[in-house]
Design a protein around this motif. Structure first.
Motif, PDB file in Angstrom:
ATOM      1  N   ARG A 324       8.569 -32.668   8.239  1.00  0.00           N
ATOM      2  CA  ARG A 324       9.363 -32.748   6.849  1.00  0.00           C
ATOM      3  C   ARG A 324       8.957 -31.505   6.157  1.00  0.00           C
ATOM      4  O   ARG A 324       9.776 -30.692   5.411  1.00  0.00           O
ATOM      5  CB  ARG A 324       9.290 -33.914   6.132  1.00  0.00           C
ATOM      6  CG  ARG A 324      10.431 -34.788   6.324  1.00  0.00           C
ATOM      7  CD  ARG A 324      10.917 -35.512   4.932  1.00  0.00           C
ATOM      8  NE  ARG A 324      10.052 -35.636   3.908  1.00  0.00           N
ATOM      9  CZ  ARG A 324       9.297 -36.540   3.577  1.00  0.00           C
ATOM     10  NH1 ARG A 324       9.204 -37.489   4.572  1.00  0.00           N
ATOM     11  NH2 ARG A 324       8.426 -36.590   2.557  1.00  0.00           N
ATOM     12  N   ASP A 327       9.746 -28.243   7.669  1.00  0.00           N
ATOM     13  CA  ASP A 327      11.239 -27.982   7.772  1.00  0.00           C
ATOM     14  C   ASP A 327      11.454 -27.307   6.162  1.00  0.00           C
ATOM     15  O   ASP A 327      12.458 -26.385   5.922  1.00  0.00           O
ATOM     16  CB  ASP A 327      12.077 -29.152   7.691  1.00  0.00           C
ATOM     17  CG  ASP A 327      12.243 -29.558   9.189  1.00  0.00           C
ATOM     18  OD1 ASP A 327      11.947 -28.420  10.047  1.00  0.00           O
ATOM     19  OD2 ASP A 327      12.422 -30.762   9.707  1.00  0.00           O
ATOM     20  N   ARG A 328      11.011 -28.151   5.133  1.00  0.00           N
ATOM     21  CA  ARG A 328      11.190 -27.740   3.962  1.00  0.00           C
ATOM     22  C   ARG A 328      10.527 -26.185   3.478  1.00  0.00           C
ATOM     23  O   ARG A 328      11.588 -25.402   2.738  1.00  0.00           O
ATOM     24  CB  ARG A 328      10.597 -28.788   3.054  1.00  0.00           C
ATOM     25  CG  ARG A 328      10.585 -28.534   1.504  1.00  0.00           C
ATOM     26  CD  ARG A 328      11.425 -28.781   0.573  1.00  0.00           C
ATOM     27  NE  ARG A 328      11.493 -28.074  -0.748  1.00  0.00           N
ATOM     28  CZ  ARG A 328      10.566 -28.528  -1.699  1.00  0.00           C
ATOM     29  NH1 ARG A 328       9.920 -29.652  -1.459  1.00  0.00           N
ATOM     30  NH2 ARG A 328      10.403 -27.807  -2.907  1.00  0.00           N
ATOM     31  N   SER A 330      10.575 -23.857   5.471  1.00  0.00           N
ATOM     32  CA  SER A 330      11.375 -22.565   6.115  1.00  0.00           C
ATOM     33  C   SER A 330      12.894 -22.532   5.696  1.00  0.00           C
ATOM     34  O   SER A 330      13.186 -21.489   5.615  1.00  0.00           O
ATOM     35  CB  SER A 330      11.459 -23.052   7.712  1.00  0.00           C
ATOM     36  OG  SER A 330      12.089 -24.317   7.775  1.00  0.00           O
ATOM     37  N   GLU A 331      13.064 -23.586   4.834  1.00  0.00           N
ATOM     38  CA  GLU A 331      14.402 -23.324   3.962  1.00  0.00           C
ATOM     39  C   GLU A 331      14.672 -22.147   3.185  1.00  0.00           C
ATOM     40  O   GLU A 331      13.781 -22.191   2.379  1.00  0.00           O
ATOM     41  CB  GLU A 331      14.513 -24.623   3.429  1.00  0.00           C
ATOM     42  CG  GLU A 331      15.331 -25.617   3.716  1.00  0.00           C
ATOM     43  CD  GLU A 331      15.311 -27.103   3.117  1.00  0.00           C
ATOM     44  OE1 GLU A 331      15.269 -26.736   1.851  1.00  0.00           O
ATOM     45  OE2 GLU A 331      15.130 -28.387   3.612  1.00  0.00           O
ATOM     46  N   GLY A 332      15.486 -21.371   3.701  1.00  0.00           N
ATOM     47  CA  GLY A 332      15.563 -20.347   2.995  1.00  0.00           C
ATOM     48  C   GLY A 332      14.612 -19.044   2.864  1.00  0.00           C
ATOM     49  O   GLY A 332      14.582 -18.116   2.068  1.00  0.00           O
ATOM     50  N   ARG A 333      13.512 -19.347   3.454  1.00  0.00           N
ATOM     51  CA  ARG A 333      12.160 -18.579   3.439  1.00  0.00           C
ATOM     52  C   ARG A 333      11.958 -17.980   4.749  1.00  0.00           C
ATOM     53  O   ARG A 333      10.823 -16.989   4.982  1.00  0.00           O
ATOM     54  CB  ARG A 333      10.751 -19.280   2.985  1.00  0.00           C
ATOM     55  CG  ARG A 333      11.104 -19.917   1.511  1.00  0.00           C
ATOM     56  CD  ARG A 333       9.837 -20.576   1.040  1.00  0.00           C
ATOM     57  NE  ARG A 333      10.071 -21.073  -0.281  1.00  0.00           N
ATOM     58  CZ  ARG A 333      10.607 -22.336  -0.265  1.00  0.00           C
ATOM     59  NH1 ARG A 333      10.900 -23.103   0.772  1.00  0.00           N
ATOM     60  NH2 ARG A 333      10.617 -22.829  -1.532  1.00  0.00           N
ATOM     61  N   GLU A 350       6.200 -32.840  -1.248  1.00  0.00           N
ATOM     62  CA  GLU A 350       6.601 -33.467  -0.064  1.00  0.00           C
ATOM     63  C   GLU A 350       5.899 -34.807   0.064  1.00  0.00           C
ATOM     64  O   GLU A 350       6.441 -35.711   0.409  1.00  0.00           O
ATOM     65  CB  GLU A 350       6.584 -32.619   1.157  1.00  0.00           C
ATOM     66  CG  GLU A 350       7.871 -31.795   1.269  1.00  0.00           C
ATOM     67  CD  GLU A 350       9.220 -32.367   0.984  1.00  0.00           C
ATOM     68  OE1 GLU A 350       9.406 -33.401   1.791  1.00  0.00           O
ATOM     69  OE2 GLU A 350      10.010 -31.685   0.016  1.00  0.00           O
TER      70      GLU A 350
END
Ligand SMILES: Nc1nc2c(ncn2[C@@H]2O[C@H](COP(=O)(O)OP(=O)(O)OP(=O)(O)O)[C@@H](O)[C@H]2O)c(=O)[nH]1
Length: 574
Positions: A324, A327-328, A330-333, A350
């Motif tokens: 989790r 995933d968070r 990598s979001e947009g980064r 998280e």
């Protein structure tokens, strides 16, 4: 207090307003607590203290020597004296001492005699040589002396004798050991204490530290000056102090007036949050260091994410939470640079998100009176201590509590619970060691009803021969309680030792199945804790975490707060 569907319920949240502190826990034998098939693949054993001790015993047979001489235990004065003599004797008798190089010749100092004193005058009369007047009542008994033979130097003059000492063979033996005993002790060193199989010492247990608050004032020695001054001052006769002080211009001496040192202020206990942060510092520091190493001047790519996932799993956070978080992240980064502090902030968020659903207060339904709390867990995880702390919280909240010493396996546990009972004003129901724990729980329930208790807390044994026995005992306790109250036990609390690591997961699995655990307390978070495992447990079992233990003291049980815990794990302070 609140009304709920016609029931009278009391919710204890134990907020911050009220709460302002031999070995590592022995686990159940490995065969009793084997991880189940559901346990995660990543298993890292808890440190095996016994093995380490054994290894070091094998490699270091001699008595341990403190690395820092200042830290070495100080021998009693007489021992030190004899050691000094012994050393001197070794010097005196050291072979080859006479081979030491001659000191370089020093120039003769110029002798300047201003006025020859009388005793240097060669013409002065001989001093008295008859000292018989020193003998009081006849001749003094001769003390046999063993002298070191005087060596003769090559030039014929006697070599200097360093010391006259008793021979080594006449050095006194310790009073408690005979010569034979010493020889025997030397022949067969006793390392039995290192045996990991050896039973734990049960008796006598000293729980005096649990007694009422320690007097913080340092006790003055009787008759010490400060004692006297204090008592005089208390009597209002300060003038007497001055005249009583031994001081005399005639005698030419006086006692120096030293201001009495101010009594040391009792050290304020560290706030629990600080203790939590310190406890988690090692693992959070490690995690933080790895994050810095991983994300400094590096674009976020698949390899970095994979490495970070491994780091999170190694920190006990569990695969689910690790995925989790990555995933968070990598979001947009993806493909961009990201700083260590950004990563730490995401980590804290998280972890908090995972913990928030389980950070709930212990709810007591006083419609059921007594509310029965069964406390289970592996031995040494802090059951009895947590019971004591919890009883303190409840009694301070105005509830009447009865404690049941259901750990009939260990005498010290019964004694320990009795002390907590005294401290918290709670009645303790106990029986002799070896008594049937279920029968005792049954009697305790009746006693709690009879004495009008709001809450009955039952301690249990954590160390049974095997898992079957453990299951049988806990199931029997639950069964007999349900004869009296079908919903009992209303709360089944499991204690988890935060220093344990991965093994805590399988402990929850077992006790949840055996005893129907419906709430957790993580203890020893003030030690060198590995709190990450609580995140994995929360993600997997979603059991409420009511409290955390941050010390051995009565007030060292804190309501579990997701944000603070998450920040401590991520090594963040604000
Ligand atoms: N530092 C610290 N020590 C704790 C904490 N909780 C318990 N302990 C200590 O851990 C040791 C074991 O605690 P107990 O309460 O006896 O554990 P137990 O589970 O009842 O053990 P058994 O009776 O053997 O089953 C004791 O020395 C406690 O003082 C805590 O939160 N912090």
């Amino acid at each position: 207090m609140s009304e709920k569907k016609g029931f009278f319920r009391r919710v204890f949240s134990f907020g911050a307003a009220e709460d302002t502190s031999p070995a590592p826990a022995e686990m159940l034998p490995s065969e009793t607590l084997l991880p189940t098939a559901e346990a995660p693949a990543v298993e890292r054993p808890a440190p095996d203290v016994g093995a380490t001790a054994g290894e070091s015993a094998a490699t270091v047979p001699a008595l341990p020597v403190a690395a820092d001489p200042a830290a070495a235990p100080v021998a009693p004065m007489d021992e030190r004296a004899s050691h000094a003599d012994h050393t001197a004797a070794e010097h005196a008798l050291a072979p080859g001492a006479e081979d030491l190089p001659e000191p370089a010749e020093l120039p003769e100092p110029a002798l300047v005699v201003a006025d020859t004193p009388e005793w240097l005058d060669p013409d002065a009369p001989e001093p008295e040589t008859d000292f018989s007047w020193l003998e009081a009542d006849g001749p003094v008994e001769d003390v046999p002396e063993r002298t070191v033979p005087v060596e003769t130097a090559s030039d014929g003059s006697p070599a200097p004798v360093l010391h006259e000492v008793p021979g080594e063979d006449s050095l006194p033996l310790p009073a408690t050991l005979s010569g034979d005993a010493v020889a025997e002790a030397e022949d067969e060193p006793d390392f039995s204490f290192l045996d990991p199989e050896a039973p734990l010492p049960e008796e006598p247990a000293d729980f005096s530290w649990l007694e009422a608050p320690v007097d913080d004032e340092p006790a003055d020695e009787a008759g010490s000056p400060s004692d006297a001054v204090a008592s005089v001052a208390a009597a209002g006769i300060a003038a007497a102090t001055a005249s009583a002080a031994p001081s005399s211009a005639d005698a030419g001496w006086r006692l120096r007036q030293v201001a009495a040192p101010a009594p040391a202020a009792p050290a304020a206990p560290k706030p629990w949050l600080e203790r939590l942060r310190e406890g988690l510092a090692r693992s959070s520091g490690q995690l933080s260091g790895q994050i810095t190493a991983l994300f400094t001047k590096r674009r976020l790519d698949e390899a970095t994410l994979q490495e970070f996932e491994d780091v999170l799993i190694q920190a006990d956070l569990g695969v689910e939470t690790a995925l989790r978080i990555t995933d968070r992240l990598s979001e947009g980064r993806f493909g961009k640079e990201i700083t260590g502090s950004e990563v730490r902030a995401i980590l804290a968020d998280e972890v908090e998100a995972t913990l928030r659903p389980v950070a709930v207060p212990l709810e007591l339904d006083l419609e059921k009176k007594p509310h029965v709390i069964l406390v289970v867990g592996v031995n040494g995880t802090g059951k009895t201590t947590t019971i004591g702390k919890l009883a303190a919280k409840l009694t301070r909240g105005g509830l009447k509590v009865t404690l049941c010493a259901g750990d009939t396996f260990r005498a010290a546990a019964v004694e320990q619970l009795k002390i907590w009972g005294e401290r918290t004003g709670s009645e303790v129901i106990a029986k002799a060691i070896g008594a049937d724990a279920a029968g005792l729980a049954f009697e305790a329930y009746d006693a709690a009803v009879a004495n009008g208790s709001d809450v009955l807390i039952i301690d249990t044994a954590g160390r049974l021969q095997n898992r079957t026995e453990l299951m049988a005992e806990l199931e029997k306790i639950v069964r007999v309680l349900q004869r009296r109250e079908p919903d009992a036990p209303h709360t089944v609390l499991q204690t988890l030792d935060a220093t344990t690591g991965q093994n805590a997961l399988s402990q929850v699995e077992i006790f949840r199945n055996v005893a129907g655990v419906n709430g957790l307390v993580m203890t020893k978070l003030d030690g060198t804790a590995r709190g990450g495992i609580l995140v994995a447990i929360a993600a997997k079992y979603r059991l409420p975490v009511y409290f955390i233990g941050v010390g051995e003291g009565i007030d060292d049980l804190e309501p579990f707060k997701a944000r603070e815990f998450a920040m401590a794990i991520a090594g963040q302070t604000a």
